[in-house]
Design an enzyme around this catalytic site. Structure first.
Site, short mmCIF file in Angstrom:
data_model
loop_
_atom_site.label_atom_id
_atom_site.label_comp_id
_atom_site.label_asym_id
_atom_site.label_seq_id
_atom_site.Cartn_x
_atom_site.Cartn_y
_atom_site.Cartn_z
N SER A 4 0.84 -1.19 0.00
CA SER A 4 0.00 0.00 0.00
C SER A 4 0.87 1.23 0.00
O SER A 4 2.02 1.21 0.46
CB SER A 4 -0.90 0.02 1.24
OG SER A 4 -0.17 0.42 2.39
N ASP A 5 0.34 2.33 -0.53
CA ASP A 5 0.98 3.60 -0.24
C ASP A 5 0.70 3.91 1.23
O ASP A 5 -0.24 3.37 1.82
CB ASP A 5 0.45 4.71 -1.15
CG ASP A 5 1.46 5.84 -1.33
OD1 ASP A 5 2.35 5.99 -0.47
OD2 ASP A 5 1.35 6.58 -2.33
N TYR A 6 1.53 4.74 1.81
CA TYR A 6 1.38 5.00 3.25
C TYR A 6 -0.05 5.46 3.58
O TYR A 6 -0.54 6.45 3.03
CB TYR A 6 2.37 6.07 3.69
CG TYR A 6 3.78 5.57 3.94
CD1 TYR A 6 4.24 4.37 3.41
CD2 TYR A 6 4.67 6.31 4.71
CE1 TYR A 6 5.53 3.92 3.65
CE2 TYR A 6 5.97 5.87 4.96
CZ TYR A 6 6.39 4.67 4.42
OH TYR A 6 7.67 4.23 4.66
N PHE A 7 -0.73 4.70 4.44
CA PHE A 7 -2.08 4.98 4.93
C PHE A 7 -3.15 4.86 3.84
O PHE A 7 -4.31 5.22 4.07
CB PHE A 7 -2.16 6.38 5.57
CG PHE A 7 -1.01 6.70 6.48
CD1 PHE A 7 -0.84 6.03 7.67
CD2 PHE A 7 -0.07 7.66 6.12
CE1 PHE A 7 0.24 6.31 8.50
CE2 PHE A 7 1.00 7.95 6.94
CZ PHE A 7 1.16 7.28 8.14
N GLY A 8 -2.78 4.32 2.68
CA GLY A 8 -3.72 4.27 1.56
C GLY A 8 -4.90 3.36 1.80
O GLY A 8 -5.98 3.58 1.23
#
Length: 793
Positions: free
Chosen positions: A329-333
């Site tokens: 995932s992208d950060y916090f995505g």
């Protein structure tokens, strides 16, 4: 594909990236055909195939241990919220008692372990954690560490190379490969196995603050640079040896032309545009460079956020392209499926959607993926789906050798980080990246005998600007320092002139941006005039900075609705021009700005973007003719925001005209001058008639007709004259950077095959249609020689 705007109609014959049923079958058989005892720890045997080791380990894991492998953590969390949620104390020292609580079932990854540690300290830190994991968890599964490495490892003591867009300006794939080979070594020597790089997005809206992170606006150029970067990072992966790391292509997908020009805006484009433009660099990285990790993008396509887009991740990436690696995932995505996109009403639903779409690992720390455990137990998510994700995460740990040789060498980390060889490479890259945009009356290179006193003026003169996603290399040469080093401090005058922002850039700072105060800047300009009056020539260091163009998130804006130079810089240029002295502008920024006044009035203009730690030295070498600039623009430079989008490979109906203005950019894609001149002759296509499955060779002679040696980037474009669907007015399909001595001629050859000539027809099948193709060759996308290629039935 229904709902995503992308279909599965373009099949390429790829197999699914990680076929669990096949692995289960092979897990029962050794290479010699001998069935292993159920108690044999195959996963510990380095002589066994990776697939068998993965499935053996997977078969031994509890649900809790499986879910743990899909999660991550980050020590920065501890510094923000105290020891309660951290495995380190406030000094960054590892806490075994906290690890016993947090990692009792193991963990998939730890994000950015370097922090502000030295190379040696980082290697020792990662070794400490690995030793604890192996000795204190039931199955002894090592952790994988990741770092950012957009243009060098983004941490303390690592070499900082030119920013990505500057690397694209070199048009030199061999150089890019060398840079990321060096970056991989600096990274892996610290005990880190994965980097979140390269960015394979297309920069098709310069309002977007992440333009600098890309390899430009063109899919072919971005693909070639991306393949070179991935091969540099990964070596001949898989497997990935201890001098290399897993690369992560990001952001998948359609992230670089967001609606409204603002970060993470929807990417609502047609399936044909998505496949032929935005996906092409990713496809090349997967198929050619064997890319081992992909990061999902924050944005949506046709209403489906990428972190929940099964058709994109499982359909295209894994089934069509045969991607075998793991998706992060992208950060916090993942949580943003609820918080931003509103396609989930709970964090449990976020986790389920992401996992079932194909996202294997949550970054930067565990927020919603721990909620998978109860959903699997309750039958809401199948254990087979969980196993597939865990298998991919474990596979990455096996192919990087974590189970066989897990520890880093602190001595090596200290030796290779920012070593002389890498500093020399950074200098070479800075030289090759510089673009000569204008050189009226051959003002450049400067004559030292003629210009005794040099005024260095401007907001970007005194500081070293590395760009975003940079580390702290511990060294750096500014333009002002570089000039002083060259001609002596007594011969250089300095004035700030104006400020782009009143506050100085700081990496990832949430500080509010305060643009230069007009009143204070007026006083600074008056001081600059007083200083420049005493000089023979004026060097203006202008552009933007790391605050005015950067990644945007809540409370941290980075996109702009204007491309004019901020901070009264045009006023400064006007004041300098009124002095009647020779003026040279050197630009440093993260996006192409609308430099209309400068381009019309200043006699000499150089573009550098962000040139890395050795940038000031390279600038001086170019200014005084020690190095002849040969860089070319990887993006078009717009006149106004109203022209956007301005990318060169537009459709035939896209540039009709404006009342009282023009549609062409200030400087076109591929533009770049030299201190010498080049002549193109003898353009041939051999053979000039081929079948739809045939190949041909394009050749051209290039001669250095000037008096100094120089580099030229030969660019090949094509145009399908008549086609079943509309095609761009021209498309880059080849390039080569060559060095020529005065009077030297070199024949440059390009191969054209169905891969370059094909496109998606009305049925979304990739075809080469019979007809004529215009073949164009030259030094930029405008000034081109032409010849015709015939494609017969």
């Amino acid at each position: 594909m229904e709902g995503s705007g992308i279909s599965n109609r373009e099949k390429v014959g790829g197999k699914e990236g990680f076929n669990i049923m096949s692995i289960i079958f092979f897990c029962l058989i050794t290479a010699a055909g001998v069935v292993h005892s159920p108690d044999a720890e195959i996963y510990r045997d380095s002589n066994m195939p990776v697939e068998q080791r993965v499935m053996d380990l997977l078969s031994r894991m509890t649900l809790e241990e499986k879910v743990a492998q899909l999660t991550s953590t980050m020590e920065m969390l501890g510094f923000d919220s105290g020891e309660k949620n951290s495995f380190v104390d406030k000094e960054g020292k590892f806490l075994p008692e906290r690890a016993a609580e947090m990692f009792r079932h193991g963990i998939g990854q730890i994000s950015r372990p370097s922090g502000m540690r030295s190379p040696r300290e980082t290697a020792e830190f990662t070794n400490t954690i690995q030793k604890w994991m192996i000795e204190n968890t039931r199955l002894g599964i090592p952790v994988m560490f990741h770092e950012e490495a957009l243009h060098g490892l983004a941490t303390r003591g690592a070499t900082s190379f030119p920013q990505a867009i500057a690397l694209a300006s070199t048009w030199d794939c061999d150089l890019v490969h060398k840079i990321f080979t060096a970056t991989a070594l600096e990274t892996r020597s610290r005990g880190v196995q994965q980097v979140l790089s390269p960015v394979l997005d297309l920069a098709r809206d310069p309002r977007w603050g992440r333009t600098e992170e890309t390899y430009g606006e063109d899919p072919y150029l971005a693909a070639r640079m991306g393949v070179a970067a991935v091969k540099g990072f990964q070596g001949n992966a898989p497997p990935v040896d201890k001098a290399h790391v897993i690369a992560t292509g990001k952001h998948f997908a359609v992230h670089g032309q967001p609606e409204n020009g603002t970060n993470v805006g929807p990417g609502n484009y047609s399936e044909r545009i998505i496949r032929e433009q935005f996906l092409l660099p990713f496809e090349a990285a997967v198929k050619e460079a064997k890319l081992q990790s992909i990061m999902s993008s924050y944005n949506e396509i046709d209403g489906i956020p990428s972190h929940a887009n099964r058709d994109l991740l499982e359909g295209i990436l894994r089934r069509e392209w045969g991607f075998a690696g793991h998706i992060v995932s992208d950060y916090f995505g993942i949580r943003e499926l609820k918080e931003k996109h509103s396609v989930a009403d709970s964090y449990e639903e976020c986790s389920r959607q992401a996992l079932e779409a194909g996202v294997d690992l949550e970054l930067p720390y565990a927020e919603v993926y721990p909620l998978l455990l109860e959903q699997v137990k309750q039958g809401k998510i199948s254990e087979a789906t969980l196993d597939a994700a865990v298998a991919r995460v474990l596979r990455s740990k096996f192919i990087t050798g974590l189970f066989d040789d897990v520890y880093a060498d602190p001595d090596l980390a200290e030796t290779v980080s920012n070593c002389k060889e890498h500093r020399d490479l950074a200098l070479r890259a800075a030289r090759e990246a510089i673009i000569l945009l204008k050189n009226e009356d051959s003002l450049l290179p400067l004559d030292k005998d003629k210009f005794k006193k040099i005024a260095v003026i401007g907001p970007n003169a005194e500081d070293v600007h590395l760009g975003n996603y940079s580390g702290f290399p511990g060294r750096g040469v500014s333009i002002f320092q570089g000039i002083k080093n060259r001609v002596g401090a007594e011969n250089v005058l300095f004035a700030e002139g104006c400020r782009i922002t009143e506050n100085r850039p700081a990496p990832f700072s949430n500080e509010e941006i305060r643009f230069g105060d007009p009143g204070l800047n007026a006083e600074r300009i008056r001081e600059a005039v007083s200083t420049a009056e005493k000089a023979d020539v004026i060097i203006l260091a202008l552009g933007g900075n790391e605050l005015t163009s950067r990644e945007s998130w809540t409370g941290h804006l980075g996109d702009r609705d204007s491309l004019d130079l901020p901070g009264n810089q045009d006023d400064l240029v006007r004041a300098m021009m009124e002095l009647g002295k020779p003026v040279v502008v050197f630009l440093q920024h993260g996006r192409p700005n609308a430099i209309n006044y400068i381009s019309e009035n200043v006699p000499a203009i150089l573009e550098g973007w962000y040139l890395g730690q050795e940038g000031g030295t390279a600038v001086v070498e170019v200014l005084f003719g020690d190095y002849n600039p040969g860089g070319k623009l990887p993006v078009s430079v717009p006149r106004t925001t109203g022209q956007l989008p301005i990318f060169y490979n537009h459709k035939p109906t896209a540039r009709r005209g404006y009342i009282g203005s023009v549609t062409d950019p200030i400087y076109p894609f591929g533009w770049g001058l030299s201190y010498t001149t080049f002549k193109y002759t003898n353009l041939y296509v051999t053979p000039d008639t081929i079948g739809t499955g045939g190949k041909t060779t394009v050749s051209v002679d290039v001669t250095n007709t000037g008096n100094v040696a120089g580099d030229e980037v030969i660019q090949l474009y094509i145009r399908d004259e008549v086609s079943s669907v509309t095609r761009p007015v021209k498309e880059l399909k080849g390039f080569k950077r060559i060095a020529l001595e005065p009077g030297e001629t070199q024949t440059v050859n390009f191969a054209l095959s169905p891969e370059e000539l094909s496109f998606l027809n009305r049925d979304m099948h990739r075809v080469v249609e019979p007809g004529t193709f215009r073949i164009m060759v030259g030094g930029n996308s405008v000034d081109l020689m032409e010849i015709v290629l015939n494609v017969a039935e």
